[in-house]
Design a protein around this motif. Structure first.
Motif, PDB file in Angstrom:
ATOM      1  N   ASN A 107      50.710  27.621  46.082  1.00 34.56           N
ATOM      2  CA  ASN A 107      50.609  26.861  44.828  1.00 34.56           C
ATOM      3  C   ASN A 107      49.536  25.788  44.853  1.00 34.56           C
ATOM      4  N   THR A 108      49.111  25.362  46.029  1.00 34.73           N
ATOM      5  CA  THR A 108      48.112  24.295  46.108  1.00 34.73           C
ATOM      6  C   THR A 108      46.720  24.786  46.497  1.00 34.73           C
ATOM      7  N   HIS A 109      46.562  26.082  46.700  1.00 34.85           N
ATOM      8  CA  HIS A 109      45.253  26.646  47.041  1.00 34.85           C
ATOM      9  C   HIS A 109      44.935  27.790  46.077  1.00 34.85           C
ATOM     10  N   SER A 110      43.682  27.893  45.718  1.00 39.32           N
ATOM     11  CA  SER A 110      43.314  28.877  44.690  1.00 39.32           C
ATOM     12  C   SER A 110      42.543  30.066  45.258  1.00 39.32           C
ATOM     13  N   TYR A 111      42.947  30.546  46.422  1.00 37.90           N
ATOM     14  CA  TYR A 111      42.321  31.730  46.997  1.00 37.90           C
ATOM     15  C   TYR A 111      42.966  32.985  46.419  1.00 37.90           C
ATOM     16  N   GLY A 112      42.294  34.101  46.651  1.00 38.50           N
ATOM     17  CA  GLY A 112      42.848  35.384  46.260  1.00 38.50           C
ATOM     18  C   GLY A 112      43.870  35.864  47.280  1.00 38.50           C
ATOM     19  N   LYS A 113      44.497  36.973  46.949  1.00 34.11           N
ATOM     20  CA  LYS A 113      45.581  37.523  47.763  1.00 34.11           C
ATOM     21  C   LYS A 113      45.125  37.857  49.180  1.00 34.11           C
ATOM     22  N   ARG A 155      25.277  33.720  37.202  1.00 36.32           N
ATOM     23  CA  ARG A 155      24.677  34.521  38.278  1.00 36.32           C
ATOM     24  C   ARG A 155      24.672  36.010  37.935  1.00 36.32           C
ATOM     25  N   GLU A 156      23.970  36.755  38.774  1.00 39.57           N
ATOM     26  CA  GLU A 156      23.973  38.213  38.631  1.00 39.57           C
ATOM     27  C   GLU A 156      25.389  38.727  38.903  1.00 39.57           C
ATOM     28  N   VAL A 157      25.718  39.855  38.293  1.00 41.46           N
ATOM     29  CA  VAL A 157      27.065  40.423  38.410  1.00 41.46           C
ATOM     30  C   VAL A 157      27.430  40.696  39.871  1.00 41.46           C
ATOM     31  N   GLU A 158      26.508  41.252  40.651  1.00 45.11           N
ATOM     32  CA  GLU A 158      26.799  41.563  42.059  1.00 45.11           C
ATOM     33  C   GLU A 158      27.112  40.295  42.847  1.00 45.11           C
ATOM     34  N   LYS A 159      26.378  39.217  42.534  1.00 49.65           N
ATOM     35  CA  LYS A 159      26.596  37.954  43.238  1.00 49.65           C
ATOM     36  C   LYS A 159      27.924  37.326  42.825  1.00 49.65           C
ATOM     37  N   GLN A 160      28.290  37.493  41.570  1.00 48.44           N
ATOM     38  CA  GLN A 160      29.590  36.996  41.113  1.00 48.44           C
ATOM     39  C   GLN A 160      30.708  37.719  41.855  1.00 48.44           C
ATOM     40  N   ILE A 161      30.601  39.034  41.919  1.00 42.95           N
ATOM     41  CA  ILE A 161      31.618  39.840  42.594  1.00 42.95           C
ATOM     42  C   ILE A 161      31.710  39.445  44.064  1.00 42.95           C
ATOM     43  N   ALA A 162      30.553  39.314  44.731  1.00 43.23           N
ATOM     44  CA  ALA A 162      30.544  38.950  46.158  1.00 43.23           C
ATOM     45  C   ALA A 162      31.186  37.572  46.378  1.00 43.23           C
ATOM     46  N   ALA A 163      30.859  36.611  45.514  1.00 42.88           N
ATOM     47  CA  ALA A 163      31.416  35.262  45.643  1.00 42.88           C
ATOM     48  C   ALA A 163      32.935  35.285  45.471  1.00 42.88           C
ATOM     49  N   LEU A 164      33.408  36.052  44.505  1.00 41.15           N
ATOM     50  CA  LEU A 164      34.855  36.127  44.261  1.00 41.15           C
ATOM     51  C   LEU A 164      35.583  36.863  45.383  1.00 41.15           C
ATOM     52  N   MET A 165      34.925  37.865  45.940  1.00 37.00           N
ATOM     53  CA  MET A 165      35.546  38.587  47.058  1.00 37.00           C
ATOM     54  C   MET A 165      35.628  37.689  48.293  1.00 37.00           C
ATOM     55  N   ARG A 166      34.635  36.803  48.487  1.00 35.76           N
ATOM     56  CA  ARG A 166      34.708  35.853  49.605  1.00 35.76           C
ATOM     57  C   ARG A 166      35.861  34.871  49.422  1.00 35.76           C
ATOM     58  N   LYS A 167      36.240  34.632  48.181  1.00 34.45           N
ATOM     59  CA  LYS A 167      37.398  33.768  47.900  1.00 34.45           C
ATOM     60  C   LYS A 167      38.707  34.520  48.111  1.00 34.45           C
TER      61      LYS A 167
END
Length: 182
Positions: A107-113, A155-167
């Motif tokens: 609940n206190t961190h906003s990372y992905g699963k 940002r470019e779509v690929e960079k957005q996806i990569a950034a979100l996957m790192r999260k």
């Protein structure tokens, strides 16, 4: 028998290399300033008191998983028997609960699963608890994904996806949310 080397302030130095901080009350109760030796029972009781006191202090600062607290105490007191006893006391009083720890962490961190699973496993949380907590948090995870996506929209779509996957967000969820946004 355990030999006391010296007592300076609230620190007790033992010949076995252990240094523990005790309250003045405990030092005077066991008359540690005037004694050179402790029986094994007294030594174990003093260790238990010190470990319990340290546990309360640590838990007053932040929550710990059972494994994190065990490792922290073991690094200081080197006695599994005493630490297990202290852990049982804390568990019985409701101060140690891996499910509540995991729920609070999620609940206190906003990372992905994916990233959240990795972090919680490192902290010693069981897979069953992780699955349950993350399943309960599914809607919040997607909301966090949307928030992160808004921050990196230019940002470019690929960079957005990569950034979100790192999260730690799942690729399928990322694509789903991106398609919703367009």
């Amino acid at each position: 028998m355990v030999k006391i080397e010296k007592v300076i302030g609230n620190k007790v130095y033992f010949q076995n290399g252990l240094i523990i901080g005790l309250s003045r009350t405990i030092i005077s109760e066991y008359n540690l300033k005037r004694r050179e030796m402790l029986s094994d029972e007294e030594y174990m009781k003093i260790l238990e008191i010190a470990a319990l006191s340290t546990s309360y202090y640590l838990l007053s600062k932040r929550d710990y998983s059972k494994r994190e607290l065990f490792e922290k105490l073991y690094g200081k007191y080197f006695n599994k028997e005493i630490i297990n006893k202290v852990m049982e006391i804390l568990k019985d009083k409701g101060y140690l609960d891996d499910y509540e720890f995991a729920r609070g962490y999620v609940n206190t961190h906003s990372y992905g699963k994916v990233k959240m699973t990795f972090i919680l496993k490192q902290k010693g949380i069981t897979s069953d608890i992780i699955e349950e907590v993350l399943e309960d948090n599914r809607d919040e995870e997607l909301e966090n994904l949307r928030k992160h996506l808004k921050k990196i929209r230019g940002r470019e779509v690929e960079k957005q996806i990569a950034a979100l996957m790192r999260k730690g967000f799942n690729y399928g969820d990322i694509k789903k949310v991106m398609n919703e946004e367009n």
